[in-house]
Design an enzyme around this catalytic site. Structure first.
Site, short mmCIF file in Angstrom:
data_model
loop_
_atom_site.label_atom_id
_atom_site.label_comp_id
_atom_site.label_asym_id
_atom_site.label_seq_id
_atom_site.Cartn_x
_atom_site.Cartn_y
_atom_site.Cartn_z
N HIS A 223 0.86 -1.29 0.00
CA HIS A 223 -0.18 -0.11 0.17
C HIS A 223 0.83 1.35 0.16
CE1 HIS A 223 -3.50 2.56 1.64
NE2 HIS A 223 -3.96 2.02 0.81
N LYS A 225 3.42 4.47 -1.01
CA LYS A 225 3.40 5.44 -2.09
C LYS A 225 4.63 6.11 -1.79
CE LYS A 225 -1.26 5.11 -1.54
NZ LYS A 225 -1.86 4.18 -0.21
N ASP A 230 16.65 10.83 -8.20
CA ASP A 230 18.37 11.17 -8.12
C ASP A 230 18.73 11.13 -6.48
OD1 ASP A 230 18.53 11.36 -10.68
OD2 ASP A 230 18.46 13.53 -10.94
N HIS A 400 -9.32 11.27 2.43
CA HIS A 400 -8.46 10.00 2.21
C HIS A 400 -7.35 10.46 3.14
CE1 HIS A 400 -6.08 7.09 -0.11
NE2 HIS A 400 -7.32 6.27 -0.09
N LYS A 402 -4.32 10.57 5.94
CA LYS A 402 -4.13 9.77 7.36
C LYS A 402 -2.90 10.52 8.00
CE LYS A 402 -3.99 6.83 3.07
NZ LYS A 402 -5.24 6.93 2.59
N ASP A 407 -0.24 16.40 20.71
CA ASP A 407 0.41 17.66 21.51
C ASP A 407 1.16 18.61 20.46
OD1 ASP A 407 -0.58 16.51 23.72
OD2 ASP A 407 1.43 15.71 24.54
#
Length: 482
Positions: A223, A225, A230, A400, A402, A407
Site C-alpha cells: 500500500h 506510495k 536522484d 483520504h 491519514k 500535542d
C-alpha cells in the site's frame, strides 16, 4: 451403489481424503495455537475450521496465515544495503524536544532500520493537483534515476501523464524503476506495460497473483506510495496516481489527501525501503552504483524518522507508534483517516485519553469510497462519542488523508489507514516528524478542514434507523479482513 460399481475403490478414496483433510485441519489448528495469537482470534479461527468444512480451510489460507518473521530479502543483501546506507548507530535527540518525543524516537528507532534525520526540508500537499505537478517537475529535472512505487496507478489522464514522462526520461538515459501493487493496479493495461518496457523502464508488479499463488498472496498488499528522484528528492504520503486525486471523478470533486515532498537526509530512508521491495520483487540489489544519497539542505527545522510496516515485521510497527503517541498525549490528539476500524487497544487508548480530559478529535469522511468500510467505521462512532471523543464528518468530498497529530511536537502521515488491514496485512510507510513548527502547520490544516465538517452529537447519532445499526454491527464482524 452405482458409484461403487463404477469405481470399486470409491469408499477407500473417500476415507483417505477425509483423513487427509482432518489431518490438515488439525495441523493448521496446531499452527494457530503455537503462534500464541490473541485468544479471541485463535478461538475464532478454530471455530471457522471446525464448523465450515473445506470452506473454512480456504478462508484460513487466504486471510488467516501469519507472515511475521518472514524475511523479504536475504541476510547478505540486507547487510549490503545497511553498509551502503551507513545510517547512524546512535540517536542524538535535539535538546528542544520533550520527553514524550524522546520516547517515541527511541521506539521508532527500535522498529525501523533508519533512525533519525535532522537535515530536511518538507513541503506539505493537501491537493492532488499541487502534489502531482510538483512531482512531474522534479521528475522532469532528473538526471540519474527515478524510483516510483504506488499501490494504484490508473490508466487515466493522470496516470498517462506520469507514464509518458517516465518513458521520455528513460529514452533520455535516466534509469527508471517502477513498482506497482498487482491487486491495487489490477487494471493496469498490459499494452501500457509493454510500451513502458520497450521505452527502457524496469516495471514490475508486487506480489503478482498466479493460479498457484492466489491463496497465499491475495491478502498481502503493498500500500506504499514512495517516489525517489536522484537520491535528492522524495515523496511519501497517501495519494495514489489517479484522476480522483487531481480532477475528481463523476461523483466527487478531487479527493482530500495529504502528501509530503522531502528533501534531505531522510530521502535515504525512502530509498532504503524501495530497495528492499525492489530486491524482493526482482532479486536485483540496488547498490551504490545505482543509487546515491543527498546532502542535507540548509534547514534543520524538521526532525524526521521514516517508518515502514508490514505483515512480515515482528511487531505491528505503525500500530505500536500510534498507541504509544496517543497514550503519551497530554493536551491533544487529532486524527484524520478515511477508515476507522481500530484494534481494541487503540480504541481504548483514544477513549482513555478523552475521558482524562485530553482534546481528542476524529475526522472521517461522511462518504468514504467503500460501503462496507463506511458501515464498519460507523459501528465505532457511538463508543467514541460516549467517551468524549469529538467526531467530525468531512463533507465536501472523500477524505483520504491519514494524519495523526499529538500535542505540540509529534506528527505522522503516510499510507497507513487507522484499520486492521493497514496495521496487520498491508505493507505501509509513514513519515514521523517532530518539532513545534511542523506540528503547528499540520494543526492549522486540521483546523481548516474542520470548517468543512459536521460535528456529530451522541443524542442525534443514537436516532439513526435500527436497520442501519444492525447492518453496521454485522459488517463490523468482518473488520479484520476488510
Amino acid at each position: 451403489m452405482l458409484l461403487a460399481e463404477l469405481f470399486p475403490y470409491a469408499n477407500v478414496v473417500y476415507t483417505i481424503l477425509v483423513v487427509l483433510y482432518a489431518l490438515s485441519v488439525l495441523a493448521v489448528i496446531v499452527v494457530i495455537l503455537s503462534e500464541n495469537r490473541n485468544p479471541v482470534k485463535s478461538i475464532a479461527w478454530v471455530m471457522v475450521l471446525l464448523l465450515l468444512p473445506i470452506v473454512g480451510l480456504l478462508i484460513y489460507l487466504v486471510f488467516g496465515r501469519s507472515l511475521k518473521g518472514m524475511s523479504l530479502i536475504s541476510r547478505a543483501d540486507l547487510r549490503e544495503l545497511r553498509r551502503m546506507n551507513d545510517f547512524p548507530k546512535t540517536v542524538e535527540v535535539p535538546d528542544e524536544l520533550g520527553d514524550e518525543s524522546r520516547q517515541l524516537i527511541s521506539l521508532v528507532g527500535k522498529l525501523a532500520e533508519p533512525h533519525m534525520f535532522t537535515g530536511n526540508d518538507i513541503e506539505v500537499f493537501t491537493t492532488g493537483k499541487d502534489k502531482f505537478e510538483a512531482m512531474l517537475r522534479d521528475i522532469e529535472a532528473a538526471t540519474q534515476y527515478i524510483h516510483v512505487q504506488y499501490f494504484i496507478i490508473e490508466n487515466d489522464e493522470t496516470g498517462r501523464r506520469l507514464i509518458d514522462l517516465l518513458m521520455r526520461k528513460a529514452r533520455e538515459g535516466v534509469q527508471v524503476r517502477v513498482l506497482y501493487d498487482y491487486v491495487g493496479s489490477f487494471y493496469f493495461s498490459p499494452r501500457v506495460l509493454k510500451r513502458m518496457r520497450e521505452a527502457g523502464i524496469a516495471v514490475h508488479p508486487f506480489l503478482e497473483l498466479t493460479f498457484t499463488q492466489f491463496a497465499f498472496r491475495i491478502n498481502w498488499r503493498n500500500h506504499r506510495k514512495i517516489v525517489v528522484i536522484d537520491g535528492s528528492v522524495g515523496y511519501v504520503g497517501g495519494m495514489n496516481i489517479a484522476n480522483r486525486y487531481v480532477v475528481g471523478d463523476r461523483k466527487w470533486q478531487p479527493w482530500r489527501d495529504t502528501h509530503l515532498r522531502v528533501h534531505g537526509e531522510s530521502v535515504a530512508a525512502l530509498e532504503y525501503s524501495f530497495a528492499i521491495d525492489w530486491n524482493y520483487t526482482t532479486r536485483e540489489l540496488l547498490t551504490s552504483k545505482t543509487m546515491r544519497y543527498s546532502e542535507p539542505p540548509a534547514s534543520n527545522d524538521y526532525i524526521v524518522q521514516m517508518l515502514g510496516s508490514g505483515p512480515t515485521n515482528r511487531w505491528n510497527n505503525v500500530s505500536l507508534v500510534f498507541f504509544k503517541a496517543i497514550t503519551l498525549a497530554k493536551r491533544k490528539v487529532y486524527l484524520q483517516t478515511p477508515y476507522f476500524l481500530p484494534s481494541d487497544s487503540l480504541l481504548k487508548a483514544m477513549q482513555s485519553a478523552a475521558l482524562a480530559g485530553i482534546d481528542v478529535r476524529l475526522m472521517i469522511p461522511r462518504y468514504p469510497d467503500s460501503m462496507a468500510l463506511r458501515l464498519a467505521t460507523r459501528s465505532y462512532i457511538k463508543e467514541c462519542l460516549q467517551s468524549g471523543i469529538k467526531v467530525y464528518f468531512y463533507e465536501p468530498t472523500v477524505l483520504h488523508a491519514k494524519v495523526l497529530i499529538v500535542d505540540d511536537e509529534f506528527v505522522t502521515t503516510g499510507s497507513t489507514n487507522f484499520d486492521f488491514r493497514s496495521f496487520e496485512h498491508n505493507f505501509e510507510f509513514n513519515a514521523v516528524i517532530y518539532g513545534k513548527k511542523f506540528n503547528q502547520q499540520m494543526t492549522d490544516i486540521f483546523i481548516a478542514d474542520m470548517d468543512q465538517c459536521t460535528r456529530l452529537s451522541l443524542a442525534k447519532w443514537k436516532q439513526r434507523p435500527l436497520v442501519q445499526k444492525a447492518m453496521e454491527s454485522v459488517v463490523r464482524l468482518f473488520s479484520p479482513i476488510l
